[in-house]
Structure formats: C-alpha cells, structure tokens
Design an enzyme around this catalytic site. Structure first.
Site, PDB file in Angstrom:
ATOM      1  CB  ALA A 117      -0.789   0.397   0.813  1.00 62.46           C
ATOM      2  CE  LYS A 118       5.329   4.669  -0.159  1.00 64.25           C
ATOM      3  NZ  LYS A 118       6.529   3.670   0.238  1.00 64.25           N
ATOM      4  N   GLY A 119       0.601   5.824   0.732  1.00 62.01           N
ATOM      5  CA  GLY A 119      -0.710   7.785   1.217  1.00 62.01           C
ATOM      6  C   GLY A 119      -0.203   8.217   0.206  1.00 62.01           C
TER       7      GLY A 119
END
Ligand code: GLU
Length: 430
Positions: A117-119
């Site tokens: 994931a990444k934000g």
C-alpha cells in the site's frame, strides 16, 4: 509490449502518471519472462482499492486550506496491506498506486505477510507552520479511517513524514476506537511501542546489500567511494553506515543542491551542519565544494546510491553513470529505458525492492512486537534484519544467475511470483 493496464485507458484514473506506467511495464516484462497466468497478471496491474479524500485544515493565519490525500491498497492477498505515507507537493494518485505496487513486490521478496500500500498528501511539508502538519495528519487519518486497521492496512513513514507523524496517526486512531492501538502504524517513537532500530533500518539494509555486492565483486570497503543522492532518513543513515565500514562518501545531493569532496565528506559534521541551518540542507557545507546537480549522478565512484526520488535515472543520463554498483535506496529511481541501457554495462544493480526493503522489514518486526506486547532489543532487531536481507539478496542473485537475467528482473520475478502464486492458490471469489 504495451505498458497499459487492462481495460479502457480513458476510464483508468492511474494512467496519467508516468510512474504508474513504469510500474506496469516492469510487471508486464516479468509476466512475459516468468510465464505467469494473464488473468492474475491483469489483477495485479490494478490496485485492489484506492481512496481519494479532501483534507481541510485550519491554517495558522486562520484561513482554511483543502489538501488532496490518497491511500492506495494494491493487494490484501497475503495479509494486511503495508506501506508508507508521503507528503510531497506533486504526489498524485498514479504515483501512489505505483509505489503501492512496488510495496507488494518488496513484501513478497522479503516473505513478509503483507500486501503493498502507499499513501500521500499533495503538500510541501517544508511550507507547513506551527500545528498545521499535526492537524493535516489527524484529519487525513480520520478521512481514511474506514479502510485502515491493524489487520487491514498499516501505515509507516515515507518522504516528508516521520516518527512524530506516526505518533499522531496512532493517537487519532486510538481515540476513535477507544483503546491504545500501537499496531495501527509502524515507525512510531520507541516510547510509544516503536521498534528500536526502525529509523535506521532502511539505510542499514542498503549497506548490508552493498557489502554483499562488494564482496561478490571482490572490492574492499576501504577502497570504496560512494555518491549519495538524498540526505533524508535513508541517505543520511546509509552514509553513516558506509563510514563505519571505512568507505568514503565523496558527493551528496539534496533538493537544494549538491556538494563534493574527494577526500571524503565528514558525515557527522555534515549532519550537524544540516540540523543547524534553516532549510535543513547540505548546501553550503564549508568542507566541500558545490557541484551542479547534473554532475552528481555522473560522479565517478564505486557505489552510486539514489536515495531520494523516483525516475531520476533515465535514458538521458543512464549512459553517463560512472559507478560499479548502483544501490537503489529510493523507490523507482531507474526507469525501464535506463534499465535497458544499464543492462548492457558492467554496473551491478541492487534493485529498489530489495535494496530498501530493510525499512518495511523492521516495520514488520515492530507490528509483531506490538501485537504480542513483547519488545525486542536492538541486537535482536539488527541480527534478524541482517539475516532476512542477506537471505533475500542471495535468492535474488541465485535467480539472476540461474536464469541469466538482470538483478532487477530476478527481484521482480521473485516478488511478483510470490503474490501471483498466493492469488492463484486462494482462487477467485466468488
Ligand atoms: N516507506 C517505506 C518504504 O517505501 C517503508 C514502508 C513501511 O515500513 O511500511 O518501503
């Protein structure tokens, strides 16, 4: 073969990002080489779920500013999704999706029970004043509360965020659920359930990989010179660890400029200089000369370490590199065109998803400790990190040698195969 993901590009919100197309192209190359099932490959090309939120923040002067925030979960097949949160001016959905995809392969290589994931929030953190960063972080956490959780998605620091940012996320989430929940984020301050050595883990992992590469190439660390792009958490710890091995760091660059000293830069003095100037830059360090940024990556050296941004090594400058080892501390610093050029040189590449995997590996240790409420000491953390990094390095080299492919193809193949295999075995629901 087209880098385009499946479906109609006009209705794909990610494809305007060159970074996302780069990640897709890498995946396509591996699918072709490793003979993966096309249906599974198509599923891996698109992130499982993405959330875009508006984040209104009361600024110090009293006006309200609205920022755009993203959280992209590429895969939840192998466990909760895992990855950093980045604050940078030009962050967009496609870039975050690419970074999330790379996290999946990274966790795959390291055999961590996570998807990627990444934000990101499109903001220049250097421009935030007073309590703005805290309010931004807390409101963003609130806006994505519905898709995060210790068994769903676990954030960590990335560019522009740090231990304090994680402490605010931990607190905001805990206030919402009504109990202290340290396992919601990793990279927290040690006093709040953070793991000793997490902050240094990415840089340490980079240097474990460099040591292995140097040993294979029969180059002694004492005869090693290094050039580092980026002097944030990853770049600075990498420099410190290299100095411990008696290697010489001869040039360093950051967002403001680049410096060089062929006798070796005194890293302790540079850190002190950086902490005391207002912009927190290496520029102006009295014991080095300024060089143009374009020269930094072309500086002759044993090891070149891009530890800042993606896509800094392209078709334009790939032929100008004068290093023996390219150790990718950053995510995605080398684009596929540059890769093709480097593949025909004698440069030994330690690809990003292997080279910088030390960070997420110690994040995993942190999460395990928080879930078990049983903390490890630093000796154990570093020993376990070294063991996992060296094991991954050796598996990548064995695959590269056996299949006569580049280290990047080998690393991507191992990472992608792990995720693809789990997807196939679980089957398609319903
Ligand atoms: N942001 C780091 C990375 O790109 C670490 C992610 C994590 O620890 O979850 O690998």
């Amino acid at each position: 073969m087209s880098a385009m993901p499946p479906g109609n590009p006009a209705s794909n919100p990610f494809v305007s990002s060159p970074t996302y197309l780069m990640a897709c192209q890498q995946l396509r190359n591996v699918v072709r080489d490793a003979g993966l099932d096309q249906g599974v490959a198509d599923r891996l090309m698109l992130p499982k779920r993405s959330q875009i939120v508006s984040v209104p923040v009361r600024m110090e002067d009293g006006h309200t500013e609205v920022f755009v925030g993203y959280r992209v979960q590429h895969s939840l097949t192998s466990g909760p999704s895992k990855g950093g949160l980045r604050y940078a001016k030009n962050v967009d959905l496609g870039e975050v999706a690419a970074l999330a995809m790379w996290m999946s392969w990274k966790c795959g290589i390291m055999n961590l029970p996570y998807g990627g994931a990444k934000g990101g929030i499109a903001v220049d953190p250097a421009e935030l004043r007073g309590g703005e960063k805290e309010r931004l972080t807390r409101r963003f956490t609130d806006e994505i509360q519905n898709i995060i959780g210790p068994r769903i998605d676990v954030m960590a620091p990335d560019m522009g965020t740090d231990e304090q940012t994680m402490a605010w996320i931990y607190d905001t989430y805990s206030m919402k659920v009504g109990y202290a929940c340290p396992e919601i984020v990793t990279g927290k301050p040690v006093e709040l359930g953070g793991c000793v050595g997490r902050k240094e883990a990415t840089g340490r992992g980079v240097v474990y990989c460099i040591s292995e590469a140097l040993a294979e190439l029969k180059i002694s660390p004492e005869h090693t010179t290094a050039v580092v792009q980026g002097f944030g958490n990853v770049g600075s710890v990498t420099c410190e660890e290299l100095v411990k091995l008696k290697a010489k760091v001869i040039a360093i660059g950051d967002r403001y400029g680049s410096i060089r000293n062929d006798r070796g830069i005194d890293i302790a003095k540079l850190l002190d200089y950086q902490s005391k100037n207002e912009r927190k830059t290496v520029v102006g360090f009295p014991e080095a000369e300024a060089i143009p940024d374009a020269e930094l990556l072309a500086t002759p050296c044993t090891v070149l370490i891009p530890a800042a941004m993606e896509r800094v090594i392209t078709a334009e400058n790939a032929g100008k590199l004068r290093c023996r080892v390219l150790a990718e501390g950053a995510n995605g610093p080398t684009d596929p065109e540059a890769d093709a050029i480097i593949a025909h040189s004698d440069i030994f590449v330690i690809p990003d998803i292997l080279c910088n995997a030390g960070g997420v590996t110690v994040s995993y240790f942190e999460w395990v400790q928080d879930l078990a409420q049983f903390m490890w000491d630093e000796t154990r953390v570093n020993a376990e990190l070294k063991k996992l990094m060296l094991d991954a390095f050796r598996r990548v080299r064995a695959e590269a040698k056996a299949r006569k492919v580049t280290n990047r193809t080998a690393a991507l193949s191992i990472g992608v195969r792990k995720v693809a295999n789990e997807k196939s075995k679980r089957g398609l629901y319903p």
